[in-house]
Design a protein around this motif. Sequence first.
Motif, PDB file in Angstrom:
ATOM      1  N   HIS A 148       0.821  -1.201   0.000  1.00 42.64           N
ATOM      2  CA  HIS A 148       0.000   0.000   0.000  1.00 42.64           C
ATOM      3  C   HIS A 148       0.866   1.267   0.000  1.00 42.64           C
ATOM      4  N   SER A 149       2.073   1.231   0.585  1.00 45.87           N
ATOM      5  CA  SER A 149       2.928   2.423   0.596  1.00 45.87           C
ATOM      6  C   SER A 149       3.495   2.683  -0.802  1.00 45.87           C
ATOM      7  N   LEU A 150       3.810   1.611  -1.557  1.00 46.74           N
ATOM      8  CA  LEU A 150       4.294   1.800  -2.922  1.00 46.74           C
ATOM      9  C   LEU A 150       3.205   2.375  -3.814  1.00 46.74           C
ATOM     10  N   SER A 151       1.985   1.881  -3.642  1.00 41.25           N
ATOM     11  CA  SER A 151       0.899   2.409  -4.471  1.00 41.25           C
ATOM     12  C   SER A 151       0.611   3.863  -4.102  1.00 41.25           C
ATOM     13  N   MET A 152       0.756   4.221  -2.818  1.00 39.99           N
ATOM     14  CA  MET A 152       0.578   5.620  -2.423  1.00 39.99           C
ATOM     15  C   MET A 152       1.675   6.494  -3.031  1.00 39.99           C
ATOM     16  N   LEU A 153       2.898   5.974  -3.042  1.00 40.99           N
ATOM     17  CA  LEU A 153       4.025   6.730  -3.605  1.00 40.99           C
ATOM     18  C   LEU A 153       3.801   6.985  -5.094  1.00 40.99           C
ATOM     19  N   PHE A 154       3.455   5.941  -5.835  1.00 44.45           N
ATOM     20  CA  PHE A 154       3.224   6.111  -7.271  1.00 44.45           C
ATOM     21  C   PHE A 154       2.000   6.990  -7.543  1.00 44.45           C
ATOM     22  N   GLY A 155       0.989   6.905  -6.708  1.00 47.50           N
ATOM     23  CA  GLY A 155      -0.188   7.758  -6.857  1.00 47.50           C
ATOM     24  C   GLY A 155       0.150   9.229  -6.665  1.00 47.50           C
ATOM     25  N   ARG A 156       1.002   9.522  -5.692  1.00 46.45           N
ATOM     26  CA  ARG A 156       1.402  10.913  -5.469  1.00 46.45           C
ATOM     27  C   ARG A 156       2.245  11.447  -6.624  1.00 46.45           C
ATOM     28  N   ILE A 157       3.137  10.617  -7.149  1.00 44.88           N
ATOM     29  CA  ILE A 157       3.947  11.032  -8.307  1.00 44.88           C
ATOM     30  C   ILE A 157       3.045  11.306  -9.502  1.00 44.88           C
ATOM     31  N   LEU A 158       2.062  10.430  -9.733  1.00 46.84           N
ATOM     32  CA  LEU A 158       1.142  10.616 -10.849  1.00 46.84           C
ATOM     33  C   LEU A 158       0.305  11.889 -10.682  1.00 46.84           C
ATOM     34  N   ALA A 159      -0.156  12.150  -9.470  1.00 48.95           N
ATOM     35  CA  ALA A 159      -0.952  13.356  -9.218  1.00 48.95           C
ATOM     36  C   ALA A 159      -0.110  14.616  -9.418  1.00 48.95           C
ATOM     37  N   ALA A 160       1.140  14.580  -8.995  1.00 49.76           N
ATOM     38  CA  ALA A 160       2.009  15.748  -9.165  1.00 49.76           C
ATOM     39  C   ALA A 160       2.292  15.999 -10.637  1.00 49.76           C
ATOM     40  N   SER A 161       2.482  14.933 -11.424  1.00 47.60           N
ATOM     41  CA  SER A 161       2.740  15.125 -12.855  1.00 47.60           C
ATOM     42  C   SER A 161       1.499  15.651 -13.562  1.00 47.60           C
ATOM     43  N   ARG A 162       0.311  15.208 -13.139  1.00 53.46           N
ATOM     44  CA  ARG A 162      -0.920  15.741 -13.723  1.00 53.46           C
ATOM     45  C   ARG A 162      -1.085  17.220 -13.400  1.00 53.46           C
ATOM     46  N   ALA A 163      -0.787  17.608 -12.184  1.00 58.39           N
ATOM     47  CA  ALA A 163      -0.903  19.010 -11.783  1.00 58.39           C
ATOM     48  C   ALA A 163       0.096  19.876 -12.555  1.00 58.39           C
ATOM     49  N   ALA A 198       1.237  19.241 -15.536  1.00 53.22           N
ATOM     50  CA  ALA A 198       0.770  19.318 -16.923  1.00 53.22           C
ATOM     51  C   ALA A 198      -0.354  20.338 -17.057  1.00 53.22           C
ATOM     52  N   VAL A 199      -1.235  20.399 -16.069  1.00 53.93           N
ATOM     53  CA  VAL A 199      -2.329  21.369 -16.105  1.00 53.93           C
ATOM     54  C   VAL A 199      -1.774  22.782 -15.989  1.00 53.93           C
ATOM     55  N   ARG A 200      -0.813  23.005 -15.087  1.00 53.63           N
ATOM     56  CA  ARG A 200      -0.212  24.340 -14.938  1.00 53.63           C
ATOM     57  C   ARG A 200       0.510  24.742 -16.216  1.00 53.63           C
ATOM     58  N   GLY A 201       1.191  23.810 -16.868  1.00 49.92           N
ATOM     59  CA  GLY A 201       1.878  24.112 -18.116  1.00 49.92           C
ATOM     60  C   GLY A 201       0.912  24.447 -19.230  1.00 49.92           C
ATOM     61  N   ALA A 202      -0.229  23.776 -19.265  1.00 51.28           N
ATOM     62  CA  ALA A 202      -1.232  24.054 -20.298  1.00 51.28           C
ATOM     63  C   ALA A 202      -1.879  25.416 -20.074  1.00 51.28           C
ATOM     64  N   GLN A 203      -2.000  25.859 -18.841  1.00 48.91           N
ATOM     65  CA  GLN A 203      -2.591  27.167 -18.563  1.00 48.91           C
ATOM     66  C   GLN A 203      -1.649  28.297 -18.947  1.00 48.91           C
ATOM     67  N   ARG A 204      -0.332  28.054 -19.005  1.00 43.73           N
ATOM     68  CA  ARG A 204       0.628  29.101 -19.321  1.00 43.73           C
ATOM     69  C   ARG A 204       0.748  29.373 -20.809  1.00 43.73           C
ATOM     70  N   THR A 205       0.294  28.478 -21.654  1.00 47.05           N
ATOM     71  CA  THR A 205       0.448  28.679 -23.088  1.00 47.05           C
ATOM     72  C   THR A 205      -0.517  29.735 -23.574  1.00 47.05           C
ATOM     73  N   VAL A 206      -0.041  30.555 -24.511  1.00 49.74           N
ATOM     74  CA  VAL A 206      -0.849  31.639 -25.063  1.00 49.74           C
ATOM     75  C   VAL A 206      -0.907  31.451 -26.563  1.00 49.74           C
ATOM     76  N   PRO A 207      -2.103  31.334 -27.168  1.00 49.41           N
ATOM     77  CA  PRO A 207      -2.153  31.181 -28.616  1.00 49.41           C
ATOM     78  C   PRO A 207      -1.690  32.460 -29.315  1.00 49.41           C
ATOM     79  N   LEU A 208      -1.003  32.312 -30.429  1.00 52.12           N
ATOM     80  CA  LEU A 208      -0.459  33.453 -31.156  1.00 52.12           C
ATOM     81  C   LEU A 208      -1.336  33.915 -32.303  1.00 52.12           C
ATOM     82  N   GLY A 209      -2.447  33.304 -32.528  1.00 52.71           N
ATOM     83  CA  GLY A 209      -3.343  33.789 -33.557  1.00 52.71           C
ATOM     84  C   GLY A 209      -3.510  32.856 -34.732  1.00 52.71           C
ATOM     85  N   PHE A 210      -2.681  31.851 -34.856  1.00 54.38           N
ATOM     86  CA  PHE A 210      -2.873  30.900 -35.936  1.00 54.38           C
ATOM     87  C   PHE A 210      -2.755  29.496 -35.368  1.00 54.38           C
TER      88      PHE A 210
END
Length: 154
Positions: A30-45, A47-59
Amino acid sequence: LKPFWLKLVTQDSGTRCATPSLKLLAPPTHSLSMLFGRILAASRAAAVRGAQRTVPLGFPGAQRTASTGAFPKLMSIRYDGLMAKCLIAAIVYYVPQDVVVLGGMFWSWHSTSSSISPKKKQADAEAALEAFKAKKGLDDVQVYKGRSTWHVTL
């Protein structure tokens, strides 16, 4: 504090003192699954922060990310801050020393070159050139006539 998967085990080998040793236990699943779950949640967060920073340039397909360059722009400089005070102190301390040393070096170079090849003002440059060629025994020399200085090469 020690991790929960290390256990201190003492073995009595028949002598008067026990020999302590560390034994590596398998961590619970259960501790290994918690560790991998936290890593996965941090990578998802991230990715979301990186997607919010992008600005479309018009095309379509063009996006600009938060990374704009290697050199950061200064928003403002406080002239009463530590950086400004250190720069001012360094300039006040080192510039006079540099002026003295570099001035001495330039004066030495100038005096050495003036003693090797002194220059004289000539009233008639053509006559001085002919006297120089006669003194050295030269016939074919190349003369570069500048605005105020003539250069003779062989």
